[in-house]
Design an enzyme around this catalytic site. Structure first.
Site, mmCIF file in Angstrom:
data_model
loop_
_atom_site.group_PDB
_atom_site.id
_atom_site.type_symbol
_atom_site.label_atom_id
_atom_site.label_comp_id
_atom_site.label_asym_id
_atom_site.label_seq_id
_atom_site.Cartn_x
_atom_site.Cartn_y
_atom_site.Cartn_z
ATOM 1 N N GLY A 15 0.863 -1.179 0.000
ATOM 2 C CA GLY A 15 0.000 0.000 0.000
ATOM 3 C C GLY A 15 0.893 1.219 0.000
ATOM 4 C CB CYS A 31 5.329 -3.744 -1.102
ATOM 5 S SG CYS A 31 5.767 -2.387 -2.209
ATOM 6 C CG HIS A 58 2.795 -6.326 -4.050
ATOM 7 N ND1 HIS A 58 2.007 -5.752 -3.080
ATOM 8 C CD2 HIS A 58 3.627 -5.359 -4.485
ATOM 9 C CE1 HIS A 58 2.350 -4.481 -2.932
ATOM 10 N NE2 HIS A 58 3.334 -4.217 -3.768
ATOM 11 C CD GLU A 103 0.068 -8.612 -1.832
ATOM 12 O OE1 GLU A 103 0.144 -7.367 -1.903
ATOM 13 O OE2 GLU A 103 1.080 -9.325 -1.639
#
EC number: 4.3.3.6
Length: 190
Positions: free
Chosen positions: A47, A79, A171, A173
């Protein structure tokens, strides 16, 4: 079944929760300090690290989270989550949680337009190459004692662990590959 929290103040938390559930565990959105109780572990998602750091203060989660991590709560930062865990960020920026002995360079790979995906072997995590998604990604410039480097790309550290803490610049995800999530669950929980 593990009860894994995902910091849900900002960023890619839903994607982490879906993967946790697909692995047969309970994924919980964390927005309040009392939700940190009775967790087996927590993920700090990607984010915007500056916004997330401010929200940790605004929602009064920071102090409780630091105490839990320092007392052994397994944590994985992806991140922006890596930036939150770092003891040092760049030259002049104030660090957030300051729990992992790493120096991180923010936006090290450039702007959103410089984002990229590669497939690489990360032997500690998977026997097969896994997709690594870099979006305005940081990397680790320097590690302290007790930090084990798990992956370097072009001489830049993009994955590491220290005690109960795991960090990745990329990332997992945002891919269909759950190898890093499985690694976190299988290696950081009692």
């Amino acid at each position: 079944m593990k009860k894994i929290g995902v910091l849900a103040l900002q960023g890619a938390f839903n994607e982490h929760i879906e993967i946790i559930k697909s692995l047969g565990h309970e994924g919980i959105e964390i927005r309040k300090p009392e939700q940190l109780n009775n967790l087996d572990g927590i993920i700090l998602p990607g984010g915007e690290s500056t916004a997330m750091g401010k929200l940790l203060d605004d929602f009064q989660i920071k102090e409780t989270l630091v105490n839990k991590i320092n007392n052994g709560l397994p944590v994985w930062g992806t991140c922006a989550g890596m930036i939150l865990l770092a003891k040092n960020i760049g030259e002049k920026e104030e660090a957030h949680l300051k729990v992992m002995d790493i120096n991180v360079k923010r936006n090290a790979y450039g702007s959103q337009l410089d984002s990229f995906v590669i497939e690489e072997n990360v032997p500690e995590i998977s026997e097969n190459p896994i997709p690594l998604v870099f979006i305005r990604a940081p990397y680790i410039e320097k590690v302290g004692n007790g930090v084990e480097i798990l992956k370097e790309i072009d001489g830049k550290i993009v994955a590491a662990k220290q005690n109960n803490m795991l960090v990745t610049s990329f990332h997992p995800e945002l891919t269909d590959d759950s190898a890093v999530h499985r690694y976190f669950v299988n290696n950081f929980f009692n």
